[in-house]
Design a protein around this motif. Structure first.
Motif, PDB file in Angstrom:
ATOM      1  N   GLY A 158       0.799  -1.223   0.000  1.00 21.85           N
ATOM      2  CA  GLY A 158       0.000   0.000   0.000  1.00 21.85           C
ATOM      3  C   GLY A 158       0.836   1.279   0.000  1.00 21.85           C
ATOM      4  O   GLY A 158       0.293   2.372   0.090  1.00 21.85           O
ATOM      5  N   SER A 159       2.157   1.153  -0.094  1.00 15.81           N
ATOM      6  CA  SER A 159       2.993   2.358  -0.039  1.00 15.81           C
ATOM      7  C   SER A 159       3.366   2.810  -1.460  1.00 15.81           C
ATOM      8  O   SER A 159       2.985   2.187  -2.443  1.00 15.81           O
ATOM      9  CB  SER A 159       4.234   2.109   0.806  1.00 15.81           C
ATOM     10  OG  SER A 159       5.141   1.371   0.037  1.00 15.81           O
ATOM     11  N   ALA A 160       4.136   3.892  -1.524  1.00 17.02           N
ATOM     12  CA  ALA A 160       4.471   4.444  -2.840  1.00 17.02           C
ATOM     13  C   ALA A 160       5.559   3.636  -3.533  1.00 17.02           C
ATOM     14  O   ALA A 160       5.598   3.548  -4.765  1.00 17.02           O
ATOM     15  CB  ALA A 160       4.912   5.898  -2.684  1.00 17.02           C
ATOM     16  N   HIS A 161       6.464   3.046  -2.760  1.00 10.85           N
ATOM     17  CA  HIS A 161       7.590   2.336  -3.369  1.00 10.85           C
ATOM     18  C   HIS A 161       7.763   0.959  -2.751  1.00 10.85           C
ATOM     19  O   HIS A 161       7.671   0.810  -1.536  1.00 10.85           O
ATOM     20  CB  HIS A 161       8.890   3.129  -3.174  1.00 10.85           C
ATOM     21  CG  HIS A 161       8.816   4.497  -3.775  1.00 10.85           C
ATOM     22  ND1 HIS A 161       8.834   4.699  -5.137  1.00 10.85           N
ATOM     23  CD2 HIS A 161       8.687   5.709  -3.195  1.00 10.85           C
ATOM     24  CE1 HIS A 161       8.722   6.003  -5.371  1.00 10.85           C
ATOM     25  NE2 HIS A 161       8.624   6.629  -4.208  1.00 10.85           N
ATOM     26  N   PRO A 182      16.140 -14.196 -10.112  1.00 13.28           N
ATOM     27  CA  PRO A 182      15.168 -14.963 -10.927  1.00 13.28           C
ATOM     28  C   PRO A 182      13.780 -15.105 -10.296  1.00 13.28           C
ATOM     29  O   PRO A 182      13.301 -16.217 -10.036  1.00 13.28           O
ATOM     30  CB  PRO A 182      15.856 -16.333 -11.058  1.00 13.28           C
ATOM     31  CG  PRO A 182      16.675 -16.470  -9.823  1.00 13.28           C
ATOM     32  CD  PRO A 182      17.132 -15.080  -9.458  1.00 13.28           C
ATOM     33  N   TRP A 183      13.116 -13.994 -10.056  1.00 10.42           N
ATOM     34  CA  TRP A 183      11.742 -14.038  -9.529  1.00 10.42           C
ATOM     35  C   TRP A 183      10.824 -14.711 -10.543  1.00 10.42           C
ATOM     36  O   TRP A 183      10.946 -14.487 -11.747  1.00 10.42           O
ATOM     37  CB  TRP A 183      11.244 -12.608  -9.252  1.00 10.42           C
ATOM     38  CG  TRP A 183      11.917 -11.984  -8.084  1.00 10.42           C
ATOM     39  CD1 TRP A 183      12.966 -11.108  -8.114  1.00 10.42           C
ATOM     40  CD2 TRP A 183      11.619 -12.208  -6.696  1.00 10.42           C
ATOM     41  NE1 TRP A 183      13.336 -10.783  -6.831  1.00 10.42           N
ATOM     42  CE2 TRP A 183      12.526 -11.429  -5.943  1.00 10.42           C
ATOM     43  CE3 TRP A 183      10.674 -12.984  -6.023  1.00 10.42           C
ATOM     44  CZ2 TRP A 183      12.509 -11.420  -4.548  1.00 10.42           C
ATOM     45  CZ3 TRP A 183      10.660 -12.972  -4.641  1.00 10.42           C
ATOM     46  CH2 TRP A 183      11.570 -12.190  -3.908  1.00 10.42           C
ATOM     47  N   HIS A 184       9.859 -15.487 -10.022  1.00 13.81           N
ATOM     48  CA  HIS A 184       8.925 -16.170 -10.933  1.00 13.81           C
ATOM     49  C   HIS A 184       7.706 -15.332 -11.279  1.00 13.81           C
ATOM     50  O   HIS A 184       6.903 -15.749 -12.112  1.00 13.81           O
ATOM     51  CB  HIS A 184       8.448 -17.477 -10.294  1.00 13.81           C
ATOM     52  CG  HIS A 184       9.541 -18.485 -10.129  1.00 13.81           C
ATOM     53  ND1 HIS A 184       9.778 -19.159  -8.956  1.00 13.81           N
ATOM     54  CD2 HIS A 184      10.475 -18.925 -11.003  1.00 13.81           C
ATOM     55  CE1 HIS A 184      10.814 -19.980  -9.114  1.00 13.81           C
ATOM     56  NE2 HIS A 184      11.256 -19.847 -10.339  1.00 13.81           N
ATOM     57  N   GLY A 185       7.531 -14.203 -10.603  1.00  7.53           N
ATOM     58  CA  GLY A 185       6.366 -13.386 -10.931  1.00  7.53           C
ATOM     59  C   GLY A 185       6.093 -12.356  -9.865  1.00  7.53           C
ATOM     60  O   GLY A 185       6.912 -12.137  -8.959  1.00  7.53           O
ATOM     61  N   VAL A 186       4.926 -11.726  -9.972  1.00 11.07           N
ATOM     62  CA  VAL A 186       4.550 -10.680  -9.016  1.00 11.07           C
ATOM     63  C   VAL A 186       3.078 -10.807  -8.622  1.00 11.07           C
ATOM     64  O   VAL A 186       2.252 -11.284  -9.392  1.00 11.07           O
ATOM     65  CB  VAL A 186       4.765  -9.249  -9.583  1.00 11.07           C
ATOM     66  CG1 VAL A 186       6.234  -8.896  -9.661  1.00 11.07           C
ATOM     67  CG2 VAL A 186       4.077  -9.063 -10.914  1.00 11.07           C
ATOM     68  N   ALA A 187       2.787 -10.323  -7.409  1.00 14.84           N
ATOM     69  CA  ALA A 187       1.403 -10.152  -6.965  1.00 14.84           C
ATOM     70  C   ALA A 187       1.070  -8.682  -7.146  1.00 14.84           C
ATOM     71  O   ALA A 187       1.844  -7.816  -6.728  1.00 14.84           O
ATOM     72  CB  ALA A 187       1.258 -10.538  -5.500  1.00 14.84           C
ATOM     73  N   VAL A 188      -0.056  -8.427  -7.796  1.00 10.88           N
ATOM     74  CA  VAL A 188      -0.446  -7.038  -8.023  1.00 10.88           C
ATOM     75  C   VAL A 188      -1.584  -6.665  -7.077  1.00 10.88           C
ATOM     76  O   VAL A 188      -2.552  -7.409  -6.943  1.00 10.88           O
ATOM     77  CB  VAL A 188      -0.865  -6.796  -9.498  1.00 10.88           C
ATOM     78  CG1 VAL A 188       0.351  -6.567 -10.360  1.00 10.88           C
ATOM     79  CG2 VAL A 188      -1.678  -7.939 -10.058  1.00 10.88           C
ATOM     80  N   GLY A 189      -1.452  -5.533  -6.435  1.00  7.11           N
ATOM     81  CA  GLY A 189      -2.495  -5.057  -5.531  1.00  7.11           C
ATOM     82  C   GLY A 189      -3.281  -3.958  -6.226  1.00  7.11           C
ATOM     83  O   GLY A 189      -4.149  -4.217  -7.065  1.00  7.11           O
ATOM     84  N   ARG A 190      -2.918  -2.705  -5.910  1.00  8.12           N
ATOM     85  CA  ARG A 190      -3.621  -1.575  -6.539  1.00  8.12           C
ATOM     86  C   ARG A 190      -3.531  -1.621  -8.055  1.00  8.12           C
ATOM     87  O   ARG A 190      -4.455  -1.216  -8.759  1.00  8.12           O
ATOM     88  CB  ARG A 190      -3.035  -0.259  -6.013  1.00  8.12           C
ATOM     89  CG  ARG A 190      -3.450   0.067  -4.587  1.00  8.12           C
ATOM     90  CD  ARG A 190      -2.485   1.013  -3.950  1.00  8.12           C
ATOM     91  NE  ARG A 190      -1.186   0.395  -3.724  1.00  8.12           N
ATOM     92  CZ  ARG A 190      -0.084   1.036  -3.332  1.00  8.12           C
ATOM     93  NH1 ARG A 190      -0.131   2.340  -3.132  1.00  8.12           N
ATOM     94  NH2 ARG A 190       1.048   0.387  -3.137  1.00  8.12           N
ATOM     95  N   ALA A 191      -2.427  -2.134  -8.572  1.00  6.03           N
ATOM     96  CA  ALA A 191      -2.238  -2.167 -10.028  1.00  6.03           C
ATOM     97  C   ALA A 191      -3.268  -3.053 -10.726  1.00  6.03           C
ATOM     98  O   ALA A 191      -3.458  -2.941 -11.938  1.00  6.03           O
ATOM     99  CB  ALA A 191      -0.825  -2.641 -10.356  1.00  6.03           C
ATOM    100  N   ALA A 192      -3.938  -3.913  -9.969  1.00  8.66           N
ATOM    101  CA  ALA A 192      -4.944  -4.779 -10.594  1.00  8.66           C
ATOM    102  C   ALA A 192      -6.319  -4.130 -10.593  1.00  8.66           C
ATOM    103  O   ALA A 192      -7.298  -4.730 -11.035  1.00  8.66           O
ATOM    104  CB  ALA A 192      -5.008  -6.121  -9.864  1.00  8.66           C
ATOM    105  N   GLY A 246       5.609  -9.080  -4.017  1.00  9.43           N
ATOM    106  CA  GLY A 246       4.438  -8.200  -3.967  1.00  9.43           C
ATOM    107  C   GLY A 246       4.717  -7.001  -3.081  1.00  9.43           C
ATOM    108  O   GLY A 246       5.578  -7.048  -2.191  1.00  9.43           O
ATOM    109  N   GLY A 247       3.961  -5.923  -3.316  1.00 10.04           N
ATOM    110  CA  GLY A 247       4.130  -4.697  -2.518  1.00 10.04           C
ATOM    111  C   GLY A 247       4.488  -3.542  -3.424  1.00 10.04           C
ATOM    112  O   GLY A 247       5.617  -3.442  -3.896  1.00 10.04           O
ATOM    113  N   ALA A 248       3.463  -2.693  -3.715  1.00 12.31           N
ATOM    114  CA  ALA A 248       3.650  -1.511  -4.561  1.00 12.31           C
ATOM    115  C   ALA A 248       4.160  -1.870  -5.966  1.00 12.31           C
ATOM    116  O   ALA A 248       4.990  -1.160  -6.534  1.00 12.31           O
ATOM    117  CB  ALA A 248       4.591  -0.510  -3.884  1.00 12.31           C
TER     118      ALA A 248
END
Ligand code: G3H
Length: 248
Positions: free
Chosen positions: A173-176, A220-230, A204-206
């Motif tokens: 939930g933060s800016a960065h 080598p991250w396998h992906g991301v969790a999107v919060g506000r971006a979704a 995940g996180g911002a």
């Protein structure tokens, strides 16, 4: 990674959207992007009562509805929802140990481990959320997070699929979000603490457009969790394109 080795992605709507809002969000944001999202094995973790409606709405889209939590047993657990019941509903993934559950409901690693074991026993993929609460040096964060993940998955069979979602609580939930170098140190510790063939690691996180590219440049991250971006169709489209470009 997904079958085609594409990165993975997920979201959680937390308790941000009501029934009608969720229906509209699936209709206006998720379904128009579903083809691309399906290539990322994307799922949306929703509040329990909204899961059956969402499953109907998402049918045939390649995108699925997961849960945000579960309980580890059936029986005398008033107000809870067991992993077995979620599996019976056709729910394939359950998020466990999110920073908000650790903070608001005092969930600890041993409770999260029981839930993860129950979720795996019911045939679901546990999504183990880990992360340091406050900004600390990368090495301390890495040691803390690796221990959280190791404990959570201790009783889950090594070959059972699992996702480990690194979300520093301070970044949610933060800016960065976390610096890519910081996250890379954490990922290295996670990978050595969990030598499990079917475990994938997400950040995940911002998350915004550009986050995954920057993270991948360091580790080598396998992906991301999107919060506000979704929540915004255009932003989700950008993040999705970026993930798919990384796969090609
Ligand atoms: O649970 C938290 C989200 O996955 C991260 O949310 P955010 O991207 O809006 O910071």
């Amino acid at each position: 990674m997904a079958e085609n080795d594409a990165p993975l992605s997920l979201t959680s709507t937390k308790m941000n959207l009501g029934r009608e809002q969720t229906r509209r969000w699936l209709d206006e944001v998720i379904l128009p992007n579903a083809r691309a999202l399906a290539r990322l094995s994307f799922f949306a973790c929703l509040p329990y009562p909204l899961i059956p409606d969402a499953q109907r709405q998402l049918e045939g889209s390649g995108v699925s509805a997961g849960a945000q939590n579960c309980w580890h047993s059936d029986g005398a657990a008033t107000g809870e929802v067991s992993a077995g019941l979620l599996a019976e509903l056709g729910c394939g993934q359950v998020m466990l140990g999110h920073a908000e559950r650790r903070r608001l409901f005092h969930e600890d690693d041993s409770l999260i481990a029981r839930k993860a074991t129950a979720a795996a026993g019911a045939g679901m993929t546990p999504v183990i959320c880990v992360g340091e609460e406050r900004r600390v040096a990368a090495r301390s964060a890495a040691a803390h997070v690796a221990e959280q993940a190791r404990r959570a998955l201790a009783e889950v069979p090594a070959r059972h699929p699992a996702l480990v979602l690194y979300e520093p609580a301070w970044a949610i939930g933060s800016a960065h979000g976390a610096e890519p170098g910081h996250a890379a140190t954490v990922l290295e510790a996670l990978r050595s603490a969990l030598p499990r063939p079917a475990t994938h690691f997400l950040y995940g996180g911002a998350v915004t457009p550009g986050t995954y590219t920057a993270l991948r440049a360091r580790a080598p991250w396998h992906g991301v969790a999107v919060g506000r971006a979704a929540q915004d169709s255009g932003v989700l489209h950008e993040v999705t394109d970026e993930l798919l470009a990384a796969a090609s």
